[in-house]
Design a protein around this motif. Structure first.
Motif, mmCIF file in Angstrom:
data_model
loop_
_atom_site.group_PDB
_atom_site.id
_atom_site.type_symbol
_atom_site.label_atom_id
_atom_site.label_comp_id
_atom_site.label_asym_id
_atom_site.label_seq_id
_atom_site.Cartn_x
_atom_site.Cartn_y
_atom_site.Cartn_z
ATOM 1 N N GLU A 191 13.536 16.079 -48.316
ATOM 2 C CA GLU A 191 12.119 16.392 -48.518
ATOM 3 C C GLU A 191 11.906 17.913 -48.607
ATOM 4 N N LEU A 192 12.611 18.626 -47.725
ATOM 5 C CA LEU A 192 12.505 20.087 -47.770
ATOM 6 C C LEU A 192 13.069 20.631 -49.085
ATOM 7 N N GLU A 193 14.147 20.033 -49.551
ATOM 8 C CA GLU A 193 14.735 20.441 -50.831
ATOM 9 C C GLU A 193 13.764 20.171 -51.977
ATOM 10 N N GLY A 195 10.515 20.077 -51.803
ATOM 11 C CA GLY A 195 9.422 21.051 -51.743
ATOM 12 C C GLY A 195 9.802 22.395 -52.363
ATOM 13 N N ILE A 196 11.031 22.838 -52.098
ATOM 14 C CA ILE A 196 11.500 24.113 -52.674
ATOM 15 C C ILE A 196 11.596 24.013 -54.194
ATOM 16 N N ALA A 198 9.885 22.030 -56.108
ATOM 17 C CA ALA A 198 8.542 21.964 -56.671
ATOM 18 C C ALA A 198 7.902 23.348 -56.744
ATOM 19 N N SER A 199 8.158 24.173 -55.735
ATOM 20 C CA SER A 199 7.582 25.514 -55.758
ATOM 21 C C SER A 199 8.191 26.366 -56.871
ATOM 22 N N THR A 251 2.716 31.666 -53.268
ATOM 23 C CA THR A 251 3.560 30.498 -53.546
ATOM 24 C C THR A 251 4.880 30.522 -52.793
ATOM 25 N N ILE A 253 7.521 29.731 -50.316
ATOM 26 C CA ILE A 253 7.679 28.567 -49.440
ATOM 27 C C ILE A 253 8.514 28.896 -48.212
ATOM 28 N N SER A 256 6.948 27.625 -45.016
ATOM 29 C CA SER A 256 7.079 26.173 -44.870
ATOM 30 C C SER A 256 8.503 25.785 -44.505
ATOM 31 N N ALA A 260 9.605 23.741 -41.202
ATOM 32 C CA ALA A 260 10.362 22.493 -41.338
ATOM 33 C C ALA A 260 11.701 22.585 -40.619
#
Length: 441
Positions: A191-193, A195-196, A198-199, A251, A253, A256, A260
């Motif tokens: 999930e963390l991967e 998110g990165i 997507a950013s 932006t 991350i 975040s 996380a």
């Protein structure tokens, strides 16, 4: 020889007097024209008000320059005392400073104002480009954590598969609590991967938008035409680019990722051992404790890396400040030295003429001092001497006899005059100056 040179020098000074006045008038007019152009670039208001205000100011500058240098050319060459010369030089220095303050910088604005504004726009483009690159680097800094996160996720997933298939950790195959815990850690890291990743798309979009803004600003800089409308459009693009850079900064991350990563350790919830046998339960508890330690270590590594990214200096907010031609010439004066030199030379060139006249008059006075009295006497002085001679003759004074007695051997200056010598020649009744009526003696 000296008499001829003196006369030629005097004739030359008299001949250039008209040319000097003409030169002063032309230079004053030129300064007034460029001052008018410079004033128009800094005044605001209606076109009529700006025209009359600039015209009045430029006329005042022209008159002031012409009057100042006319006075200096008229008086300075004829002052011979050291104190007088020093005072006049001080006045000249003060006048030159005032002329530079009221006209020269406006002349420079007229000569190089547009180029100076373009220089300001070019410097701003460089600054904004550097800010965009720094914001892009800061936003992408969290992408450097992606390989570590992927490796940790793959490791947990691989251990989960091995435990499920062959019991590599507990010695017992099956989907027990250890498999569930490992799968849970792998899912969180994925999930963390995600998110990165997507950013990264958002950062790419904003960076492309910023580059488009900079490209438009470069186009405005290199386009032909008047600088004022181009500068206005440039200002609009700069404001939009500032917003893009600010959005790019938001932006990142890294924050975040840090939260996380801390949640991996702080939010670790170990499942209850699911084994039916006591020995299996003990083995599961041992493996879960090992996983907890591994998760805590991985969490610390990711948190420290994210914290290093967060400690980077953020891009400061930059505001574009529009400049007029006169302001830009002052700000970037070192880049426009030839224009400044030309603007100042127009106003201060008469000083060279003043010094030339002063040197000519000084040389003329020196040559006259070395000449005999008969060579440097003027016609008016000769006529006055002849009038005195006639008056002395009318009173019975023999100048030739007086001259011979003065030159007699043994005669001292302290001796009293004889009876035949007048005791006070100044007491003679001299006729009044001016034309006489009647026959002349």
């Amino acid at each position: 020889m000296a008499l001829g040179a003196s006369h030629r020098l005097a004739d030359g000074v008299e001949a250039v007097e008209t040319m000097t006045r003409f030169a002063l008038a032309v230079l004053a007019l030129a300064s007034g024209v460029y001052t008018y152009l410079g004033v128009r670039s800094i005044l605001d208001g209606s076109a009529t008000a700006v025209f009359f205000a600039a015209m009045i100011y430029s006329c005042a500058v022209s008159v002031a320059i012409y009057a100042f240098w006319t006075y200096m050319a008229r008086f300075f060459p004829h002052i011979t005392s050291r104190s007088g010369r020093t005072a006049m030089l001080g006045i000249m220095a003060l006048g030159c400073a005032m002329i530079i303050a009221m006209a020269s910088w406006l002349n420079a604005a007229a000569l190089a104002g547009s180029a100076a504004v373009e220089q300001h726009l070019a410097e701003s483009i460089q600054d904004y480009t550097a800010d965009l690159d720094r914001a892009h680097e800061n936003a992408l800094a969290a992408q450097s954590l992606l390989p570590d996160i992927q490796r940790a996720s793959e490791r947990f997933q691989r251990l989960s598969d091995q435990e499920k298939q062959s019991g590599a950790l507990t010695g017992t195959t099956g989907a027990g609590s250890v498999v569930q815990l490992l799968a849970q850690m792998a899912a969180q890291l994925r999930e963390l991967e995600a998110g990165i990743n997507a950013s990264r798309d958002q950062v790419t979009t904003l960076f492309a938008e910023g580059q488009a803004r900079i490209s438009a600003m470069r186009t405005l800089l290199s386009s032909p035409g008047a600088i004022e409308p181009r500068a206005d459009k440039f200002s609009e693009e700069a404001v939009a680019l500032t917003g893009t850079i600010a959005a790019l900064e938001q932006t990142s991350i890294a924050g975040s990722v840090k939260r996380a990563a801390e949640d991996l350790s702080l939010g670790f919830i170990a499942p209850v051992a699911s084994g039916l046998e006591a020995d299996l339960v003990n083995r599961q508890d041992t493996v879960i404790a090992t996983i907890r330690t591994s998760v805590a270590a991985q969490s610390k590594v990711l948190s420290d890396a994210a914290n290093q990214i967060l400690t980077r200096e953020p891009v400061p907010e930059r505001r574009f400040v529009p400049l007029s031609g006169a302001e830009a010439v002052l700000l970037y004066a070192s880049d426009f030295i030839p224009s400044w030199a030309g603007a100042i030379s127009i106003d201060l060139l008469p000083a060279v003429l003043v010094f030339m006249l002063a040197i000519a008059h000084a040389s003329l006075r020196k040559q006259e001092e070395g000449m005999a009295f008969a060579e440097r006497i003027t016609a008016a002085e000769l006529m006055e001497a002849m009038r005195v001679q006639r008056a002395l003759a009318a009173n019975g004074v023999d100048l030739d006899a007086l001259t011979r007695r003065e030159n007699e051997p043994g005669r001292t200056d302290g001796e009293s005059p004889t009876a035949e010598e007048p005791s006070n020649i100044t007491s003679l009744d001299l006729p009044a100056k001016g034309p006489r009526k009647g026959p002349q003696p």
